[in-house]
Write a protein that holds these residues in place. Structure first.
Motif, mmCIF file in Angstrom:
data_model
loop_
_atom_site.group_PDB
_atom_site.id
_atom_site.type_symbol
_atom_site.label_atom_id
_atom_site.label_comp_id
_atom_site.label_asym_id
_atom_site.label_seq_id
_atom_site.Cartn_x
_atom_site.Cartn_y
_atom_site.Cartn_z
ATOM 1 N N SER A 64 0.843 -1.193 0.000
ATOM 2 C CA SER A 64 0.000 0.000 0.000
ATOM 3 C C SER A 64 0.878 1.243 0.000
ATOM 4 C CB SER A 64 -0.921 0.001 1.221
ATOM 5 O OG SER A 64 -0.157 0.072 2.409
ATOM 6 N N ALA A 65 0.249 2.352 -0.404
ATOM 7 C CA ALA A 65 0.989 3.611 -0.461
ATOM 8 C C ALA A 65 1.459 4.031 0.926
ATOM 9 C CB ALA A 65 0.119 4.694 -1.086
ATOM 10 N N ALA A 66 0.629 3.771 1.926
ATOM 11 C CA ALA A 66 1.018 4.153 3.289
ATOM 12 C C ALA A 66 2.215 3.350 3.755
ATOM 13 C CB ALA A 66 -0.163 3.946 4.235
ATOM 14 N N ASN A 67 2.188 2.069 3.487
ATOM 15 C CA ASN A 67 3.309 1.234 3.906
ATOM 16 C C ASN A 67 4.568 1.583 3.127
ATOM 17 O OD1 ASN A 67 1.630 -0.045 5.707
ATOM 18 N ND2 ASN A 67 1.175 -1.791 4.328
ATOM 19 N N ALA A 68 4.405 1.912 1.839
ATOM 20 C CA ALA A 68 5.560 2.328 1.046
ATOM 21 C C ALA A 68 6.143 3.619 1.609
ATOM 22 C CB ALA A 68 5.157 2.500 -0.414
ATOM 23 N N GLY A 69 5.243 4.531 2.025
ATOM 24 C CA GLY A 69 5.738 5.764 2.627
ATOM 25 C C GLY A 69 6.486 5.505 3.924
ATOM 26 N N THR A 70 6.050 4.537 4.701
ATOM 27 C CA THR A 70 6.743 4.206 5.943
ATOM 28 C C THR A 70 8.143 3.707 5.659
ATOM 29 O OG1 THR A 70 4.646 3.635 6.999
ATOM 30 C CG2 THR A 70 6.656 2.775 7.996
ATOM 31 N N ILE A 71 8.280 2.891 4.598
ATOM 32 C CA ILE A 71 9.603 2.354 4.249
ATOM 33 C C ILE A 71 10.500 3.493 3.766
ATOM 34 C CG2 ILE A 71 10.823 0.823 2.676
ATOM 35 C CD1 ILE A 71 8.358 -0.994 2.756
ATOM 36 N N ARG A 72 9.965 4.401 2.933
ATOM 37 C CA ARG A 72 10.772 5.528 2.456
ATOM 38 C C ARG A 72 11.253 6.378 3.623
ATOM 39 N NH1 ARG A 72 6.485 5.941 -1.399
ATOM 40 N NH2 ARG A 72 7.158 5.148 -3.471
ATOM 41 N N SER A 73 10.344 6.637 4.548
ATOM 42 C CA SER A 73 10.714 7.483 5.690
ATOM 43 C C SER A 73 11.829 6.829 6.513
ATOM 44 C CB SER A 73 9.497 7.734 6.575
ATOM 45 O OG SER A 73 8.478 8.396 5.848
ATOM 46 N N ASP B 263 20.867 6.298 9.221
ATOM 47 C CA ASP B 263 22.234 6.797 9.259
ATOM 48 C C ASP B 263 23.214 5.735 8.776
ATOM 49 O OD1 ASP B 263 21.955 4.996 11.258
ATOM 50 O OD2 ASP B 263 22.745 6.298 12.865
ATOM 51 N N GLY B 264 22.694 4.765 8.082
ATOM 52 C CA GLY B 264 23.528 3.665 7.595
ATOM 53 C C GLY B 264 23.211 2.343 8.255
ATOM 54 N N SER B 265 22.554 2.380 9.394
ATOM 55 C CA SER B 265 22.183 1.139 10.083
ATOM 56 C C SER B 265 20.804 0.688 9.634
ATOM 57 C CB SER B 265 22.199 1.354 11.594
ATOM 58 O OG SER B 265 21.279 2.369 11.951
ATOM 59 N N ILE B 266 20.507 -0.555 9.903
ATOM 60 C CA ILE B 266 19.228 -1.140 9.511
ATOM 61 C C ILE B 266 18.168 -0.721 10.529
ATOM 62 C CG2 ILE B 266 17.987 -3.299 9.198
ATOM 63 C CD1 ILE B 266 20.575 -4.547 8.225
ATOM 64 N N ALA B 267 17.004 -0.318 10.009
ATOM 65 C CA ALA B 267 15.888 0.075 10.872
ATOM 66 C C ALA B 267 14.969 -1.125 11.075
ATOM 67 C CB ALA B 267 15.120 1.228 10.246
ATOM 68 N N LEU B 268 14.522 -1.311 12.311
ATOM 69 C CA LEU B 268 13.614 -2.405 12.680
ATOM 70 C C LEU B 268 12.270 -1.814 13.052
ATOM 71 C CD1 LEU B 268 15.986 -4.617 14.893
ATOM 72 C CD2 LEU B 268 15.426 -4.901 12.476
ATOM 73 N N LEU B 269 11.215 -2.305 12.401
ATOM 74 C CA LEU B 269 9.880 -1.790 12.627
ATOM 75 C C LEU B 269 8.902 -2.954 12.719
ATOM 76 C CD1 LEU B 269 9.848 0.996 9.873
ATOM 77 C CD2 LEU B 269 10.289 1.336 12.315
ATOM 78 N N PRO B 270 7.842 -2.805 13.481
ATOM 79 C CA PRO B 270 6.797 -3.830 13.451
ATOM 80 C C PRO B 270 6.080 -3.797 12.113
ATOM 81 C CG PRO B 270 6.118 -1.990 14.800
ATOM 82 C CD PRO B 270 7.547 -1.731 14.448
ATOM 83 N N HIS B 271 5.728 -4.985 11.633
ATOM 84 C CA HIS B 271 5.042 -5.017 10.341
ATOM 85 C C HIS B 271 3.680 -4.345 10.493
ATOM 86 C CE1 HIS B 271 3.427 -6.485 6.557
ATOM 87 N NE2 HIS B 271 4.636 -6.968 6.247
ATOM 88 N N PRO B 272 3.358 -3.449 9.585
ATOM 89 C CA PRO B 272 2.093 -2.712 9.735
ATOM 90 C C PRO B 272 0.851 -3.556 9.501
ATOM 91 C CG PRO B 272 3.178 -2.124 7.675
ATOM 92 C CD PRO B 272 4.155 -2.976 8.431
ATOM 93 N N ALA B 273 0.994 -4.702 8.816
ATOM 94 C CA ALA B 273 -0.205 -5.461 8.469
ATOM 95 C C ALA B 273 -0.204 -6.890 9.005
ATOM 96 C CB ALA B 273 -0.370 -5.496 6.941
ATOM 97 N N LYS B 274 0.934 -7.403 9.354
ATOM 98 C CA LYS B 274 1.022 -8.804 9.769
ATOM 99 C C LYS B 274 1.432 -8.896 11.236
ATOM 100 C CE LYS B 274 2.382 -10.457 5.182
ATOM 101 N NZ LYS B 274 3.419 -11.178 4.405
ATOM 102 N N PRO B 275 0.643 -9.588 12.026
ATOM 103 C CA PRO B 275 1.071 -9.799 13.423
ATOM 104 C C PRO B 275 2.236 -10.793 13.488
ATOM 105 C CG PRO B 275 -0.956 -11.007 12.988
ATOM 106 C CD PRO B 275 -0.667 -10.191 11.753
ATOM 107 N N HIS B 276 2.981 -10.708 14.549
ATOM 108 C CA HIS B 276 4.145 -11.565 14.795
ATOM 109 C C HIS B 276 5.234 -11.380 13.725
ATOM 110 C CE1 HIS B 276 1.415 -13.307 17.624
ATOM 111 N NE2 HIS B 276 0.746 -14.034 16.740
ATOM 112 N N HIS B 277 5.194 -10.276 13.003
ATOM 113 C CA HIS B 277 6.203 -10.000 11.981
ATOM 114 C C HIS B 277 6.900 -8.675 12.306
ATOM 115 C CE1 HIS B 277 4.131 -13.126 9.785
ATOM 116 N NE2 HIS B 277 4.978 -13.013 8.752
ATOM 117 N N TYR B 278 8.115 -8.578 11.808
ATOM 118 C CA TYR B 278 8.808 -7.290 11.848
ATOM 119 C C TYR B 278 9.514 -7.112 10.512
ATOM 120 C CZ TYR B 278 13.289 -9.718 12.652
ATOM 121 O OH TYR B 278 14.408 -10.512 12.536
ATOM 122 N N VAL B 279 9.849 -5.867 10.219
ATOM 123 C CA VAL B 279 10.485 -5.554 8.938
ATOM 124 C C VAL B 279 11.848 -4.945 9.194
ATOM 125 C CG1 VAL B 279 8.296 -5.217 7.754
ATOM 126 C CG2 VAL B 279 9.397 -3.259 8.830
#
Length: 399
Positions: free
Chosen positions: A95-104, A110-126
């Motif tokens: 979705s556009a909202a999720n794509a915007g979250t990834i862009r942000s 700063d060069g490190s990997i960002a860890l976020l909870p998956h916006p649509a799937k429980p028990h997942h992270y991105v």
């Protein structure tokens, strides 16, 4: 028995604590190794995305499909251009909202990997990484990871009742949980991955059935009972051995006392023999000396009575020895009649020297042949004329 059950409960609790720590360590190491693999996948995707320059979408999708096939926990791959007008390439619609979250997240990196909870799937992270990883970044790469599968195949221990585990993001956002963590027995440690320091927490609820398992408790009680019986048997055997040693000691003491009694008896017998034999031996010596003087005077008439007396005293000494020998033997012969005249003759022989020394004349009334009669006078029914003894002092004429 209560002490044995209490000891078993302590041992079981310690064993459960050790098992939880060991299993938690194994699970932590496994999850950390799997998390480290995600960095390599992002690096490979970044290289392919830069090389494709936004044209070889098929190549990106082939690589994403291969990653998902060999690593089922990675169930989503997205390549999102940082330019909102660019085309997003991924294994699933985004979705556009999720794509915007990834862009942000990619722009803020700063060069490190960002860890976020998956916006649509429980028990997942991105995981979000910019590509290339510089100020000239053009894409935001995203991997969607199933936290449950990240901890899957950890072993049958985690399927037990009372065992709990949770996996959460570094900021505390829960990703996956199984069971309820207890307050007492817990294990908590961040994964060893530098890019994904997820917090792994485990715990175990210990109940009475865990502390006192039925089978182990029964076997323990049987073992304690057998050990008690063995110890009791050993103690009884030791007591019997001590009793036997004490009996042997007492027997040895009895033997020594019996020996001492025999020595004392021998001493008394020797003293009695000495006392009894002194009189006849003294008489024999005196008569022998008298006989020698008579021989010197050639007085043969007076010599005969002297020699007769020597023979009498010798027989008396022999009779004394015979009586001592008979006294020392077991007396099994039945009681029989005894002639008191023999006893009186022995008394006369014993007292004669002393009577002559003090001027006393001994007179014995001994019947020649006493006739036996029944009456109170004899214990064995024998009786007769009773022998009598008298003594007179010559110089006073008294009895």
């Amino acid at each position: 028995m209560l002490a044995a059950i209490g000891t078993l409960a302590i041992i079981e609790r310690h064993a459960l604590v050790v098992e939880l720590e060991q299993e938690s360590t194994v699970l932590h190491r496994l999850a950390s190794q799997r998390a480290d693999q995600h960095d390599a996948h992002l690096t490979a995707l970044s290289a392919i995305a830069v090389a494709a320059e936004g044209e070889r979408h098929d190549l990106i999708l082939d690589v994403a499909a291969t990653i998902s096939r060999f690593y089922p926990r990675i169930d989503e791959v997205q390549v999102v251009p940082l330019d909102p007008q660019g085309e997003t390439v991924g294994t699933e619609p985004l979705s556009a909202a999720n794509a915007g979250t990834i862009r942000s997240a990619a722009n803020a990196s700063d060069g490190s990997i960002a860890l976020l909870p998956h916006p649509a799937k429980p028990h997942h992270y991105v995981m979000v990484k910019r590509s290339p990883n510089s100020d000239m970044a053009r894409y935001g790469l995203m991997l969607g990871i199933d936290a449950a599968k990240l901890l899957g195949e950890a072993g049958s221990f985690w399927a037990r009742n009372g065992v709990a585990l949770t996996l959460s993001l570094p900021d505390g956002h829960p990703l996956f949980s199984r069971g309820t963590l207890p307050d007492s027995l817990r294990f908590s440690k961040a994964l060893g991955s530098a890019s994904q320091p997820l917090r792994l927490e485990t715990g175990m609820e210990i109940g009475l059935a865990d502390l006192i398992p039925l089978v182990k408790t029964g076997l323990t009680l049987i073992a304690v009972a057998l050990a008690y019986i063995a110890v009791l048997t050993a103690l009884r055997q030791r007591a019997r051995a001590r009793a036997a040693m004490e009996q042997a000691r007492l027997s040895a003491l009895d033997s020594r006392l019996a020996h001492a009694s025999r020595v004392n008896a021998l001493g008394e017998m020797a003293s009695g023999l000495t006392h009894e034999l002194t009189q006849p031996l003294t008489a024999i010596l005196a008569q022998a000396q008298a006989g020698r003087r008579m021989l010197a005077r050639s007085d043969m008439v007076a010599l005969a009575p002297v020699l007769d007396d020597v023979v009498t005293q010798a027989r008396r000494a022999s009779a004394i020895l015979e009586r001592f020998r008979n006294w020392s033997r077991p007396q099994q012969a039945p009681a029989s009649a005894f002639d008191l005249r023999d006893a009186l003759r022995t008394v006369e022989a014993l007292l004669a020297p002393q009577a002559a020394l003090h001027g006393v004349r001994l007179a014995f009334d001994l019947p020649e042949n006493p006739a036996p009669r029944r009456g109170r006078s004899g214990r064995n029914g024998t009786g007769g004329v009773q022998p009598r003894a008298q003594c007179h002092r010559r110089h006073r004429g008294r009895r």
